[in-house]
Design a protein around this motif. Structure first.
Motif, PDB file in Angstrom:
ATOM      1  N   GLN A 296     -22.892  26.572  -0.570  1.00  0.00           N
ATOM      2  CA  GLN A 296     -24.024  25.759  -0.128  1.00  0.00           C
ATOM      3  C   GLN A 296     -23.604  24.395   0.399  1.00  0.00           C
ATOM      4  N   GLY A 297     -22.316  24.094   0.393  1.00  0.00           N
ATOM      5  CA  GLY A 297     -21.820  22.832   0.940  1.00  0.00           C
ATOM      6  C   GLY A 297     -21.735  21.684  -0.034  1.00  0.00           C
ATOM      7  N   CYS A 298     -22.115  21.894  -1.283  1.00  0.00           N
ATOM      8  CA  CYS A 298     -22.092  20.793  -2.248  1.00  0.00           C
ATOM      9  C   CYS A 298     -20.670  20.311  -2.524  1.00  0.00           C
ATOM     10  N   ALA A 299     -19.737  21.254  -2.636  1.00  0.00           N
ATOM     11  CA  ALA A 299     -18.355  20.865  -2.909  1.00  0.00           C
ATOM     12  C   ALA A 299     -17.789  20.032  -1.762  1.00  0.00           C
ATOM     13  N   THR A 300     -18.092  20.420  -0.536  1.00  0.00           N
ATOM     14  CA  THR A 300     -17.601  19.674   0.618  1.00  0.00           C
ATOM     15  C   THR A 300     -18.115  18.248   0.594  1.00  0.00           C
ATOM     16  N   GLU A 301     -19.414  18.073   0.327  1.00  0.00           N
ATOM     17  CA  GLU A 301     -19.989  16.737   0.282  1.00  0.00           C
ATOM     18  C   GLU A 301     -19.342  15.908  -0.828  1.00  0.00           C
ATOM     19  N   ALA A 302     -19.111  16.528  -1.969  1.00  0.00           N
ATOM     20  CA  ALA A 302     -18.531  15.807  -3.098  1.00  0.00           C
ATOM     21  C   ALA A 302     -17.086  15.399  -2.811  1.00  0.00           C
ATOM     22  N   VAL A 303     -16.287  16.343  -2.318  1.00  0.00           N
ATOM     23  CA  VAL A 303     -14.879  16.049  -2.046  1.00  0.00           C
ATOM     24  C   VAL A 303     -14.762  14.988  -0.952  1.00  0.00           C
ATOM     25  N   ARG A 304     -15.564  15.104   0.088  1.00  0.00           N
ATOM     26  CA  ARG A 304     -15.508  14.115   1.167  1.00  0.00           C
ATOM     27  C   ARG A 304     -15.861  12.719   0.644  1.00  0.00           C
ATOM     28  N   ASP A 314      -7.253  -0.326  -2.070  1.00  0.00           N
ATOM     29  CA  ASP A 314      -5.936  -0.804  -1.665  1.00  0.00           C
ATOM     30  C   ASP A 314      -4.803  -0.009  -2.307  1.00  0.00           C
ATOM     31  N   ASP A 315      -5.080   0.655  -3.445  1.00  0.00           N
ATOM     32  CA  ASP A 315      -4.001   1.343  -4.159  1.00  0.00           C
ATOM     33  C   ASP A 315      -3.892   2.819  -3.824  1.00  0.00           C
ATOM     34  N   VAL A 316      -4.660   3.304  -2.849  1.00  0.00           N
ATOM     35  CA  VAL A 316      -4.598   4.715  -2.451  1.00  0.00           C
ATOM     36  C   VAL A 316      -4.292   4.804  -0.961  1.00  0.00           C
ATOM     37  N   ASP A 317      -3.256   5.552  -0.644  1.00  0.00           N
ATOM     38  CA  ASP A 317      -2.886   5.782   0.750  1.00  0.00           C
ATOM     39  C   ASP A 317      -3.135   7.225   1.167  1.00  0.00           C
ATOM     40  N   THR A 318      -2.978   8.165   0.203  1.00  0.00           N
ATOM     41  CA  THR A 318      -3.089   9.586   0.524  1.00  0.00           C
ATOM     42  C   THR A 318      -3.768  10.314  -0.624  1.00  0.00           C
ATOM     43  N   VAL A 319      -4.730  11.172  -0.291  1.00  0.00           N
ATOM     44  CA  VAL A 319      -5.347  12.071  -1.267  1.00  0.00           C
ATOM     45  C   VAL A 319      -4.849  13.471  -0.954  1.00  0.00           C
ATOM     46  N   VAL A 320      -4.380  14.182  -1.966  1.00  0.00           N
ATOM     47  CA  VAL A 320      -3.820  15.509  -1.754  1.00  0.00           C
ATOM     48  C   VAL A 320      -4.590  16.532  -2.582  1.00  0.00           C
ATOM     49  N   ALA A 321      -4.574  17.757  -2.096  1.00  0.00           N
ATOM     50  CA  ALA A 321      -5.158  18.882  -2.826  1.00  0.00           C
ATOM     51  C   ALA A 321      -4.184  20.047  -2.738  1.00  0.00           C
ATOM     52  N   ALA A 322      -3.767  20.562  -3.885  1.00  0.00           N
ATOM     53  CA  ALA A 322      -2.880  21.730  -3.941  1.00  0.00           C
ATOM     54  C   ALA A 322      -3.732  22.953  -4.231  1.00  0.00           C
ATOM     55  N   ILE A 323      -3.769  23.910  -3.297  1.00  0.00           N
ATOM     56  CA  ILE A 323      -4.710  25.026  -3.360  1.00  0.00           C
ATOM     57  C   ILE A 323      -3.944  26.341  -3.270  1.00  0.00           C
ATOM     58  N   ALA A 324      -4.339  27.290  -4.097  1.00  0.00           N
ATOM     59  CA  ALA A 324      -3.693  28.602  -4.071  1.00  0.00           C
ATOM     60  C   ALA A 324      -3.821  29.234  -2.689  1.00  0.00           C
ATOM     61  N   ALA A 325      -2.776  29.932  -2.284  1.00  0.00           N
ATOM     62  CA  ALA A 325      -2.741  30.510  -0.940  1.00  0.00           C
ATOM     63  C   ALA A 325      -3.855  31.502  -0.694  1.00  0.00           C
ATOM     64  N   ASP A 326      -4.325  32.188  -1.745  1.00  0.00           N
ATOM     65  CA  ASP A 326      -5.381  33.183  -1.561  1.00  0.00           C
ATOM     66  C   ASP A 326      -6.777  32.626  -1.815  1.00  0.00           C
ATOM     67  N   GLN A 331      -9.796  26.262   0.397  1.00  0.00           N
ATOM     68  CA  GLN A 331      -9.129  25.712   1.571  1.00  0.00           C
ATOM     69  C   GLN A 331     -10.151  25.290   2.625  1.00  0.00           C
ATOM     70  N   SER A 332     -11.223  26.052   2.744  1.00  0.00           N
ATOM     71  CA  SER A 332     -12.269  25.703   3.703  1.00  0.00           C
ATOM     72  C   SER A 332     -12.979  24.416   3.302  1.00  0.00           C
ATOM     73  N   VAL A 333     -13.212  24.243   2.002  1.00  0.00           N
ATOM     74  CA  VAL A 333     -13.812  22.997   1.523  1.00  0.00           C
ATOM     75  C   VAL A 333     -12.940  21.814   1.921  1.00  0.00           C
ATOM     76  N   ALA A 334     -11.638  21.920   1.652  1.00  0.00           N
ATOM     77  CA  ALA A 334     -10.726  20.826   1.982  1.00  0.00           C
ATOM     78  C   ALA A 334     -10.746  20.524   3.479  1.00  0.00           C
ATOM     79  N   GLY A 338     -12.167  16.967   5.695  1.00  0.00           N
ATOM     80  CA  GLY A 338     -11.272  16.124   6.477  1.00  0.00           C
ATOM     81  C   GLY A 338      -9.808  16.232   6.131  1.00  0.00           C
ATOM     82  N   PHE A 339      -9.426  17.173   5.269  1.00  0.00           N
ATOM     83  CA  PHE A 339      -8.022  17.370   4.918  1.00  0.00           C
ATOM     84  C   PHE A 339      -7.346  18.250   5.970  1.00  0.00           C
ATOM     85  N   VAL A 340      -6.047  18.077   6.095  1.00  0.00           N
ATOM     86  CA  VAL A 340      -5.261  18.926   6.995  1.00  0.00           C
ATOM     87  C   VAL A 340      -4.108  19.528   6.204  1.00  0.00           C
TER      88      VAL A 340
END
Length: 367
Positions: A296-304, A314-326, A331-334, A338-340
Motif C-alpha cells: 500500500q506504499g506505507c513502507a516507502t513513505e516511512a523509509v523516505r 550534520d552527522d549523517v552522510d549516507t543511509v544504507v539498507a542491506a536487503i536479501a537478494a530474493d 528492494q522496490s521499497v528502497a 530514493g535508494f540506488v
C-alpha cells in the motif's frame, strides 16, 4: 511493561505529600531546597505549577508554545495549603492524562518540540519525585519514592541513561543529584521525549525503552497493531534497541519507530536504524510491515521520510539498507524511497568493513 499514566502521577503526588506533611509547621520559606536556589516553599509551589501547566498543555492541545497562564496561591496560604494545591493540581493532571486520546501530542521544548500523554505524565512524575527529594533534603527529613516509579521515569524519559539495579540512585545521578560508582558526575542534563515524524499516511513514532521491552518480550507495547501483533522484525529491532539501552549506548533518535496510520491510529510496522552513525557518517536502516498492510506504499513513505530526516543532519552522510537478494518487495521499497543499488566494489567493501553477510544487496542514499 512499565506503564506511565494518571495512576503513576497520583502515586507520586501521594508519596510527596506523605513525606512533607510532617514538616508543615516548619518555615519552608527560610530554608533552601537541597541543591537549588529556590526555598523549600518556592520549590513546592513550582511542583504545583508544573502539574497544572502540563495539564494545560495536554488539555489545550498546545502546538507551538506554553498555554499563557500560571498559578498564583492566595496570600497567606500556609504549607498545608501548598500541599493541598499540589494534591489538587496532581488530581487535575492525572485526570487530563487519563482522558487524553492516544497519539495526541502537545508542545514541550525538550528535545523535539512535543510530548504525548505518557511523556507528560513521566515529566510530571519526575518533577514530583525530584523536587520532593530537594525539599526533603533541605528540611532534613527522609524521602525515598517507590523504585518502580523511578524506574518508569528512567524508561520513559532517559533512554540515553544505562539502567542500574537501583533506579532511584540512578535517577538522582542522571539529574545531577547524586553519584554512582564508575560513572562520571552529571553537570548538565535534559530528559528526552520521543521523536515523532510525519510520513505521509503514517506517523513515525519513536519507541521508548519502556515500550521496546514489552514488544521484544511478545507484547504489543501498548500500540493497536493491525492484525493484533507486530511483525517479528519489529520484535528483533526492539531487542536490539534494548541491548543498546542496557549497555548505555542508545541514541534514541537513531532507534526504532512505529508506523502508526494517521486515519485510524493503528500500528502497521516499524522502521529502525541499526545504531548511531559511524565515523564516516554512515547509518543503516531496516523496515517491516505487518502482512495486512503490505503493498500500500506505507513502507516507502516511512523509509523516505526517515531517510530525509537523517540526511538533513550534520552527522549523517549516507543511509544504507542491506536487503536479501530474493526480497524483491523490500528492494522496490528502497528504490521508490530514493535508494540506488551499490556498485559491486562497494558491496564487497561493505562485507569486509561492516560485516555485511553474503547474499545481501546494498542500497545507498547519500546527502
Amino acid at each position: 511493561m512499565r506503564t506511565m499514566s494518571g495512576d503513576q502521577v497520583e502515586a507520586a503526588v501521594a508519596g510527596c505529600t506523605a513525606a512533607l506533611r510532617p514538616a508543615v509547621d516548619r518555615d519552608w520559606g527560610a530554608v533552601d531546597a537541597g541543591g537549588l536556589e529556590w526555598s523549600c516553599r518556592e520549590t513546592a509551589e513550582h511542583v504545583a505549577s508544573d502539574l497544572l501547566a502540563y495539564a494545560g498543555q495536554l488539555a489545550g492541545r498546545a502546538r507551538d508554545a506554553y498555554v499563557p497562564f500560571e498559578i498564583t496561591l492566595d496570600e497567606g496560604t500556609g504549607n498545608a495549603g501548598v500541599l493541598h494545591v499540589v494534591e489538587t493540581t496532581g488530581a487535575l493532571f492525572a485526570a487530563t492524562v487519563r482522558t487524553t486520546p492516544p497519539g495526541v501530542r502537545a508542545f514541550h521544548p525538550y528535545p523535539f518540540g512535543s510530548a504525548d500523554r505518557e511523556g507528560f505524565a513521566a515529566m510530571g512524575v519526575a518533577e514530583v519525585l525530584l523536587h520532593t527529594h530537594d525539599i526533603a533534603r533541605g528540611l532534613g527529613i527522609p524521602y525515598e519514592p517507590s523504585p518502580d516509579l523511578a524506574a518508569a521515569v528512567l524508561a520513559w524519559l532517559f533512554p540515553h541513561v544505562r539502567p542500574d539495579t537501583e533506579p532511584w540512585p540512578t535517577l538522582l545521578w542522571a539529574t545531577g543529584r547524586g553519584e554512582l560508582p564508575g560513572r562520571a558526575p552529571v553537570t548538565g542534563w535534559r530528559w528526552c521525549n520521543n521523536l515523532v515524524l510525519p510520513a505521509g499516511r503514517v506517523t513515525l513514532t519513536g519507541i521508548r525503552p519502556a515500550v521496546a521491552d514489552d514488544i521484544r518480550l511478545g507484547g504489543t507495547g501498548g500500540l493497536d497493531w493491525l492484525g493484533g501483533a507486530p511483525h517479528e522484525g519489529t520484535r528483533q529491532a526492539c531487542a536490539a534497541l534494548m541491548s543498546a539501552y542496557e549497555r548505555g549506548v542508545l541514541r534514541p533518535e537513531f532507534g526504532v519507530f512505529a508506523l502508526v496510520r494517521r486515519d485510524d491510529g493503528r500500528a502497521v510496522g516499524s522502521v529502525s536504524f541499526h545504531g548511531a552513525p559511524d565515523e564516516e557518517g554512515r547509518v543503516e536502516i531496516g523496515y517491516d510491515l505487518v502482512e495486512a498492510a503490505r503493498g500500500q506504499g506505507c513502507a516507502t513513505e516511512a523509509v523516505r521520510s526517515l531517510t530525509e530526516w537523517a540526511l538533513a543532519r550534520d552527522d549523517v552522510d549516507t543511509v544504507v539498507a542491506a536487503i536479501a537478494a530474493d526480497n524483491l518487495p523490500s528492494q522496490s521499497v528502497a528504490s521508490r524511497a530514493g535508494f540506488v543499488r551499490a556498485a559491486v566494489e562497494e558491496e564487497r567493501t561493505a562485507r569486509e568493513a561492516h560485516g555485511m553477510a553474503d547474499g545481501l544487496r546494498l542500497y545507498l542514499r547519500r546527502a
